[in-house]
Scaffold this motif. Sequence first.
Motif, mmCIF file in Angstrom:
data_model
loop_
_atom_site.group_PDB
_atom_site.id
_atom_site.type_symbol
_atom_site.label_atom_id
_atom_site.label_comp_id
_atom_site.label_asym_id
_atom_site.label_seq_id
_atom_site.Cartn_x
_atom_site.Cartn_y
_atom_site.Cartn_z
ATOM 1 N N ALA A 322 0.831 -1.205 0.000
ATOM 2 C CA ALA A 322 0.000 0.000 0.000
ATOM 3 C C ALA A 322 0.869 1.261 0.000
ATOM 4 C CB ALA A 322 -0.922 -0.003 1.207
ATOM 5 N N GLU A 323 1.939 1.263 0.781
ATOM 6 C CA GLU A 323 2.837 2.418 0.826
ATOM 7 C C GLU A 323 3.521 2.615 -0.528
ATOM 8 O OE1 GLU A 323 5.453 1.596 4.016
ATOM 9 O OE2 GLU A 323 4.041 2.192 5.583
ATOM 10 N N LYS A 324 3.811 1.506 -1.202
ATOM 11 C CA LYS A 324 4.443 1.606 -2.523
ATOM 12 C C LYS A 324 3.504 2.299 -3.518
ATOM 13 C CE LYS A 324 3.826 -1.300 -5.506
ATOM 14 N NZ LYS A 324 3.606 -2.514 -6.310
ATOM 15 N N LEU A 325 2.193 1.954 -3.444
ATOM 16 C CA LEU A 325 1.216 2.579 -4.344
ATOM 17 C C LEU A 325 1.130 4.088 -4.080
ATOM 18 C CD1 LEU A 325 -1.634 -0.105 -4.277
ATOM 19 C CD2 LEU A 325 0.081 0.281 -6.065
ATOM 20 N N ILE A 326 1.153 4.452 -2.803
ATOM 21 C CA ILE A 326 1.127 5.878 -2.453
ATOM 22 C C ILE A 326 2.369 6.581 -3.008
ATOM 23 C CG2 ILE A 326 1.231 7.501 -0.525
ATOM 24 C CD1 ILE A 326 -0.395 5.477 1.104
ATOM 25 N N SER A 327 3.527 5.915 -2.864
ATOM 26 C CA SER A 327 4.766 6.506 -3.376
ATOM 27 C C SER A 327 4.718 6.666 -4.887
ATOM 28 C CB SER A 327 5.964 5.635 -2.995
ATOM 29 O OG SER A 327 6.139 5.638 -1.600
ATOM 30 N N LYS A 328 4.062 5.704 -5.551
ATOM 31 C CA LYS A 328 3.945 5.792 -7.019
ATOM 32 C C LYS A 328 3.102 7.012 -7.405
ATOM 33 C CE LYS A 328 3.147 2.837 -11.045
ATOM 34 N NZ LYS A 328 2.545 3.895 -11.841
ATOM 35 N N GLU A 329 2.008 7.235 -6.667
ATOM 36 C CA GLU A 329 1.170 8.414 -6.938
ATOM 37 C C GLU A 329 1.950 9.705 -6.676
ATOM 38 O OE1 GLU A 329 -2.293 7.984 -4.565
ATOM 39 O OE2 GLU A 329 -3.085 6.273 -5.703
ATOM 40 N N GLU A 330 2.702 9.705 -5.573
ATOM 41 C CA GLU A 330 3.498 10.895 -5.256
ATOM 42 C C GLU A 330 4.547 11.148 -6.334
ATOM 43 O OE1 GLU A 330 5.191 10.397 -1.427
ATOM 44 O OE2 GLU A 330 3.329 10.805 -0.345
ATOM 45 N N SER A 337 6.059 18.503 -11.811
ATOM 46 C CA SER A 337 6.715 19.753 -11.430
ATOM 47 C C SER A 337 8.235 19.668 -11.419
ATOM 48 C CB SER A 337 6.241 20.193 -10.032
ATOM 49 O OG SER A 337 4.841 20.355 -10.016
ATOM 50 N N TYR A 338 8.774 18.448 -11.312
ATOM 51 C CA TYR A 338 10.212 18.293 -11.148
ATOM 52 C C TYR A 338 10.763 17.324 -12.182
ATOM 53 C CZ TYR A 338 9.303 20.344 -6.577
ATOM 54 O OH TYR A 338 8.911 21.162 -5.571
ATOM 55 N N HIS A 339 12.006 17.563 -12.500
ATOM 56 C CA HIS A 339 12.698 16.637 -13.400
ATOM 57 C C HIS A 339 13.426 15.602 -12.543
ATOM 58 C CE1 HIS A 339 15.056 15.110 -16.730
ATOM 59 N NE2 HIS A 339 16.146 15.241 -15.969
ATOM 60 N N LEU A 340 13.078 14.321 -12.695
ATOM 61 C CA LEU A 340 13.720 13.235 -11.943
ATOM 62 C C LEU A 340 14.703 12.528 -12.865
ATOM 63 C CD1 LEU A 340 10.700 11.664 -9.997
ATOM 64 C CD2 LEU A 340 12.395 13.280 -9.163
ATOM 65 N N SER A 341 15.908 12.239 -12.332
ATOM 66 C CA SER A 341 16.914 11.527 -13.125
ATOM 67 C C SER A 341 16.516 10.066 -13.271
ATOM 68 C CB SER A 341 18.279 11.630 -12.442
ATOM 69 O OG SER A 341 18.261 10.926 -11.218
ATOM 70 N N GLU A 342 17.170 9.391 -14.218
ATOM 71 C CA GLU A 342 16.892 7.975 -14.447
ATOM 72 C C GLU A 342 17.214 7.160 -13.190
ATOM 73 O OE1 GLU A 342 15.867 4.345 -15.912
ATOM 74 O OE2 GLU A 342 15.389 6.342 -16.686
ATOM 75 N N THR A 345 14.238 7.627 -10.709
ATOM 76 C CA THR A 345 13.006 6.921 -11.097
ATOM 77 C C THR A 345 13.197 5.406 -11.049
ATOM 78 O OG1 THR A 345 13.667 7.139 -13.415
ATOM 79 C CG2 THR A 345 12.177 8.803 -12.537
ATOM 80 N N SER A 346 14.431 4.926 -11.291
ATOM 81 C CA SER A 346 14.671 3.475 -11.270
ATOM 82 C C SER A 346 14.601 2.921 -9.848
ATOM 83 C CB SER A 346 16.034 3.159 -11.881
ATOM 84 O OG SER A 346 17.084 3.697 -11.089
ATOM 85 N N ARG A 347 14.789 3.775 -8.849
ATOM 86 C CA ARG A 347 14.732 3.300 -7.454
ATOM 87 C C ARG A 347 13.351 2.761 -7.115
ATOM 88 N NH1 ARG A 347 17.194 7.610 -3.366
ATOM 89 N NH2 ARG A 347 16.635 5.908 -1.929
ATOM 90 N N LEU A 348 12.297 3.439 -7.557
ATOM 91 C CA LEU A 348 10.942 2.968 -7.270
ATOM 92 C C LEU A 348 10.670 1.658 -8.002
ATOM 93 C CD1 LEU A 348 8.299 3.483 -5.834
ATOM 94 C CD2 LEU A 348 7.506 4.751 -7.834
ATOM 95 N N LEU A 404 11.759 12.331 -2.305
ATOM 96 C CA LEU A 404 10.673 13.090 -2.928
ATOM 97 C C LEU A 404 10.355 14.348 -2.138
ATOM 98 C CD1 LEU A 404 8.179 10.252 -3.977
ATOM 99 C CD2 LEU A 404 9.805 11.466 -5.427
ATOM 100 N N HIS A 405 10.286 14.185 -0.806
ATOM 101 C CA HIS A 405 9.982 15.334 0.038
ATOM 102 C C HIS A 405 11.122 16.361 -0.004
ATOM 103 C CE1 HIS A 405 7.324 12.374 2.497
ATOM 104 N NE2 HIS A 405 6.704 12.806 1.406
ATOM 105 N N ALA A 406 12.337 15.853 -0.140
ATOM 106 C CA ALA A 406 13.488 16.759 -0.175
ATOM 107 C C ALA A 406 13.488 17.619 -1.428
ATOM 108 C CB ALA A 406 14.788 15.949 -0.097
ATOM 109 N N LEU A 407 12.941 17.057 -2.537
ATOM 110 C CA LEU A 407 12.875 17.850 -3.768
ATOM 111 C C LEU A 407 12.049 19.122 -3.559
ATOM 112 C CD1 LEU A 407 12.444 15.209 -6.619
ATOM 113 C CD2 LEU A 407 14.342 16.792 -6.296
ATOM 114 N N ARG A 408 10.892 18.986 -2.958
ATOM 115 C CA ARG A 408 10.028 20.145 -2.704
ATOM 116 C C ARG A 408 10.693 21.117 -1.728
ATOM 117 N NH1 ARG A 408 4.175 16.996 -2.069
ATOM 118 N NH2 ARG A 408 4.023 16.349 -4.248
ATOM 119 N N LYS A 409 11.322 20.532 -0.727
ATOM 120 C CA LYS A 409 12.010 21.370 0.251
ATOM 121 C C LYS A 409 13.160 22.119 -0.421
ATOM 122 C CE LYS A 409 14.312 21.083 4.720
ATOM 123 N NZ LYS A 409 14.783 20.191 5.807
#
Length: 569
Positions: A322-330, A337-342, A345-348, A404-409
Amino acid sequence: MEVVIGLLAVLVLFFAAGYFIRKNIYREVDRLEARKIEIMNRSLADEMARVKELKMTGQAEELFEKWRQEWDEIITSQLPEVEELLFDAEDHADKYRFKKSKEVLKHIERMLDAAEQNIEQIIEEIYELVTSEERNSSEIEEVREKFKKAKKTLLAHSHTFGNAHAKLETALYEVYEALKLFESETESGNYLAAREILTKQTAVLEQLCAQIEVIPALLSDCQTVIPNQLSEIKDGYEEMASQGYFLGHIQIQSETERISGSLSLFQEKISLLETEGIHESLQEIHESIETMYDLLEKEVHAHHYVLAETLKTESALQELHAEKLISKEETDAVKLSYHLSEEETSRLRHIDKQISSLQKRYTHIQDKMANEKIAYSLLKDELIELEKQMSDVKAEHAEYREMLHALRKEELTAREQLSEARTLLSEAARLVSKSNIPGLPAVYTELLSDAKRSVSQVSEKLNELPLDMVAVNVLLEDAVSASAKVREQTEDMIEQVYYVEKIIQYGNRFRSRDENLSRELSEAEKLFRHYEYESSLKKAATAIETVEPGSFEKIGSLVEEDLEELKNK
């Protein structure tokens, strides 16, 4: 004449050599004579007296007579012969028969050595006889006491010795008969024979006492304790097997059969009094039984653990999914809004694969439990390993969400720094406006333009979607550095302007008197009008210091007051 003298010299040398040789022989004769007298003066009376205190029968009487005859032989025959031989040695020496004399002396030496050795042997044999009697007297009571104790134990606890009882009785009877023979030999004066009997029976009795002490415990182990433990293990094994435990890996049946066979062999050896090594073998059997108990107990504990932890593990897996699904939505939201490196994104994806693998392993464990074809201890080990991997995945997932949270911060921090850079530029513009300086140097203008351009680029990059924070941070670093430099250069420029103005004002009072000063200040004014404030300041300061040393420092206090007033406007 020379021949006569030569012969006389030879004769003199011959007689001189003969004199010295005879003197040495006489000295050796004296030494051997003294040794002979020493042997004659030795007395065996005290030693013989100790023998006479014993019963002078049998072996003691025979030995006493033997020793007396040997001593008489030494005194009446050997030593008188030595005396005669000593005279012969002197006689041969007097007649210049030196070789013969030396041979006689060597023979005498051997005779005296033999006599002394004979005397020492007699003394040693006397000591052995007397001490044998003394040791026999002191040790026999202890042996009799041990015999009585062993006999009493054997009678009082005969049932604890099993088939070994008869063998022990026979062995004790043989000791009893041997002790009777000991008493007979002692009574007959055969102390040495009695000593040999006592020494042997002491060792035999020691061994019998040790066997009487350990055999009951060994038989108890073989006949009662261990068989009962084996029966308990078999019952426990069968009961657990009926409850669905898989116990094929423990090999209870073959191990109990091996132990039972060993117990039968040990009982046969004990009945023959062959107890050596049995205690150690029984200890090994006890350890083997303890191991079987531990293995069965381990399965019980493992069963409880598996039943208790299976549901927890299933719940934890569901929560992780369930937490993984939430992380996928996040992640999807962040990508807008943000550019994520390969790599990010491969970590998820990696976490997703790991969770799927954990779910498959859990399903596999459930299948094994349903089929009941594996020991609970092995299931427990697999479950513990699964829980450890879940913990690792959970930690990795938490790190990803933190990223993910650090990106916004990080974005908020970048906007704050951009605002600070803009503030620095605004403050620099305000200071320039209030200072009323004539104009701006080209270098400063270029620096200001670069700073504004950098700030503008950061602002544009922050407004792009998706947001590339790596690029933003690179541009932001340049913008912050350029803005800070503009502010610093602004303060330096204004300070230079104020200094030049004050110095020229102060120097005007000296112009009419000093042409050189007037010329230098005019040059400084020219540079000032071309906005070369730093060069103007250097020239004006140098000129005024030439006329009035220390004036630059005095003007400095006035400049500081003006600058402070400017900042407070």
